[in-house]
Write a protein that holds these residues in place. Structure first.
Motif, PDB file in Angstrom:
ATOM      1  N   GLU A 113     -21.721  20.920  44.226  1.00 51.97           N
ATOM      2  CA  GLU A 113     -22.785  20.419  43.344  1.00 51.97           C
ATOM      3  C   GLU A 113     -23.921  19.721  44.084  1.00 51.97           C
ATOM      4  N   ASP A 114     -23.627  18.849  45.015  1.00 45.73           N
ATOM      5  CA  ASP A 114     -24.682  18.088  45.690  1.00 45.73           C
ATOM      6  C   ASP A 114     -24.319  18.006  47.166  1.00 45.73           C
TER       7      ASP A 114
ATOM      8  N   ARG B 260     -17.976  12.142  44.588  1.00 44.41           N
ATOM      9  CA  ARG B 260     -19.109  12.261  43.666  1.00 44.41           C
ATOM     10  C   ARG B 260     -19.138  11.098  42.684  1.00 44.41           C
TER      11      ARG B 260
ATOM     12  N   ASN C 161     -17.465  23.645  36.408  1.00 44.48           N
ATOM     13  CA  ASN C 161     -17.727  22.236  36.667  1.00 44.48           C
ATOM     14  C   ASN C 161     -16.440  21.475  36.954  1.00 44.48           C
TER      15      ASN C 161
END
Length: 643
Positions: A270-271, A294, A316
């Motif tokens: 995701e990041d 996260r 997710n």
């Protein structure tokens, strides 16, 4: 486990004092995550100035952030003596706890409370204190599992996170490394594999991962392979290149067209600034478990899961919740085939640093967390469990004392003692009753054995010596039935409870215990009267007394054992009243006995009640009470045998 995959946590300090150029160098090393180099630099300063608070702070934090908090205690101790704070006391407590100095750790945690009003921080301290107390009562989850260092497989450097897929052992190691990881001062790690069958590993055939090439100048570790063998996921990070990704991330390689693709960054990260590592597949391959820092977690490193989508990607990530995750760190997930979830944590009650735990449901369906115990865990890091034969055999990783070097690979086996076997050999003898003589051997009688649930276990005919043998189990209940044409069938209960030795006291693997019992059969002759002993009635009454009921129960059993017979049950009186009175009394007594037998489940049409009064005296002209008692009797006789 030196945390090669932990993110960089920045502590901005204003460094003052002598050796400014050396302090600036050390500070730059620290801020860039080169913790081992920073320790070396500031240790030089401390040699000249042991009370330098800034130097003590950076050395303490560098040890903590590189997962060597047990080495940080003297530096935090210096800090709390000169300038106490919540963090300094709290981390001192964690350092002392990691050294198994529980009393000193509790004192440090208690002191930390005085330096904060933050309820979250106070709760974290209380959790640490409760964890120390709970750790004192930890029981071994697998009492007979033994852990062994796989010395032939390990090196002086780190070797950890083994898994087995398609007869190959995959693991992380610093062997053949080029370059030093500055956070720990250890070589960078790569992925390796070799042939393996269960716990048997070909240590001579260890090679770097052939599916794709290991990269230089960074750490590659914690590999996961899907159950079908077509997907490889691993953690990659800690590059010192400014052009590389800033944080550890998960990469995937897929089997396509006869080979594996080059690894690619996974969307589940995701990041790029979020730390993600220690992946593991569910047994069916549809869920990916991993650890991440996260935002939105419960503190430190948390465990997450992501479900496979229709296109093959994973959706997710979902946090596994506060029952599994803690304000500490949770890593290395492993879902077992039976739904139990294994993981490593330093936040649940344990022996020091990372311990192995299992999350399972109790009898009420509530998920509970259990430490695997001191035969698996140690005061050091214990993590990365993998089962080759669940739950009896497998591998795990640990940097406990007594190893070859840094992190080592261990294997575990179930050494549960083989149960001592006790065979109960029961000799059943069949005999027949002969009037006026000793019982005689009755050969060729059918003997059948039933268990406590009335399931037939075996049967045979008695031999010429009237003998049949059965093998029984200890501490069990049985029923034995013997039958032969011309004889009443007979059943008896039999138990082995209390008749065999305690297996824990035995030396031999197999012990045979021989027991004996006898079944005596009576001849079945039509119209032959058989006296029922001890059938008494109160004077001038026909009610069945409790003692008479016990004797009638024996006749009930005979009728159950011989369902094809029909009987006449008769009652007789003495001659001390009128004929009509005695006849009426005996009929009422006989009927009362029949009614009782019917109440015990015997069909009424199998019974005939007959009162004979004083018409069939055994002793005419009886004079004594004993003689009168002989005449007052209850009998039965078989009046019909249905085919």
């Amino acid at each position: 486990m030196k945390q090669r995959f932990f993110g960089t946590f920045l502590l901005v300090l204003t460094l003052l004092g002598a050796c400014k150029s050396l302090q600036e160098k050390g500070t730059e090393q620290y801020l860039s995550g080169q913790y081992q180099y920073a320790i070396g630099t500031f240790s030089q300063i401390l040699e000249e100035d042991p009370d330098n608070l800034e130097a003590n702070e950076i050395v303490a934090e560098s040890y903590r952030l590189s997962n060597r908090i047990e080495n940080s205690a003297p530096y935090y101790q210096k800090l709390v003596e000169e300038d106490p704070s919540f963090n300094r006391y709290f981390f001192l407590g964690q350092s002392l706890k990691a050294q198994q100095k529980t009393e000193e750790a509790k004192e440090a945690f208690e002191n930390a409370k005085a330096y904060t009003q933050d309820e979250a921080l106070l709760a974290r301290v209380q959790r640490e204190l409760e964890a120390i107390k709970l750790a004192e009562g930890i029981a071994n989850y697998w009492p007979y599992h033994e852990l062994v260092n796989y010395r032939e497989l390990n090196t002086p450097g780190p070797d950890y996170a083994p898994i087995v897929s398609e007869n190959f052992l995959y693991f992380t190691s610093a062997r053949q490394a080029s370059g030093i990881y500055p956070a720990t001062g250890m070589p960078y790690t790569k992925l390796f594999r070799t042939r393996a069958e269960d716990l048997r590993v070909d240590v001579s055939g260890i090679r770097t991962l052939p599916e794709f090439q290991n990269e230089e100048g960074l750490n590659q570790a914690a590999i996961a392979i899907s159950p079908d063998g077509n997907t490889i996921i691993y953690a990659r990070g800690n590059s010192t290149s400014p052009k590389d990704l800033p944080e550890t991330a998960l990469f995937a390689s897929y089997f396509r067209g006869g080979g594996f693709t080059q690894p690619i960054w996974m969307p589940v990260n995701e990041d790029e600034f979020w730390w993600n590592s220690t992946p593991a597949f569910s047994p069916d391959g549809n869920t990916l478990y991993f650890a991440s820092t996260r935002p939105g977690g419960f503190g430190g490193i948390d465990l997450y899961k992501a479900t496979k989508l229709a296109n093959g990607d994973f959706g997710n990530a979902v946090n596994l919740g506060p029952n599994i995750n803690t304000p500490g760190n949770e890593l290395f997930p492993r879902m077992a085939p039976d739904g139990k979830f294994f993981f490593a944590s330093d936040g649940h009650p344990g022996y020091g640093k990372l311990d192995l735990f299992v999350a399972e449901n109790d009898e009420n369906g509530k998920q509970v967390i259990k430490n695997l115990g001191e035969n698996i865990n140690s005061p050091a890091d214990d993590f990365g469990i993998f089962f080759t034969n669940y739950p009896k055999e497998g591998f795990l990783s640990s940097n406990r004392e007594g190893g070859i070097g840094d992190d080592d690979i261990y294997y575990f086996v179930d050494k549960t003692p083989k149960p001592k076997i006790v065979n109960v050999l029961l000799n059943v003898t069949t005999q027949e009753r002969v009037a006026g003589q000793a019982n005689q051997v009755l050969p060729q009688a059918r003997v059948v054995l039933y268990d406590g649930n009335n399931k037939q276990l075996g049967g045979d005919f008695s031999n010429t010596n009237g003998r049949v043998r059965f093998t029984l189990t200890p501490e069990a209940d049985y029923t034995i039935i013997a039958s032969k044409n011309g004889y009443f069938s007979k059943s008896i209960p039999y138990t082995t409870k209390g008749k065999t030795p305690d297996p824990s006291t035995l030396v031999q693997d197999v012990t045979n215990v021989t027991l004996d019992t006898t079944l005596v059969l009576d001849q079945l002759i039509l119209d032959k009267s058989i006296i029922l002993e001890n059938i008494y009635y109160d004077l001038d009454k026909a009610d069945i007394r409790a003692d008479a009921a016990k004797e009638l129960d024996k006749l009930v059993q005979i009728l159950k054992d011989n369902p094809s017979i029909r009987i006449e049950l008769s009652s007789h009186t003495d001659d001390r009243a009128s004929d009509s009175y005695n006849l009426n009394l005996s009929q009422r007594r006989a009927q009362s006995a029949v009614d009782y037998i019917v109440s015990q489940g015997i069909s009424r049409d199998r019974l005939v009640a007959k009162g004979y009064g004083e018409t069939q005296l055994i002793i005419p002209n009886a004079q004594t009470e004993e003689e009168h008692q002989v005449n007052r009797r209850t009998e039965f006789k078989v009046i019909e045998i249905k085919e």
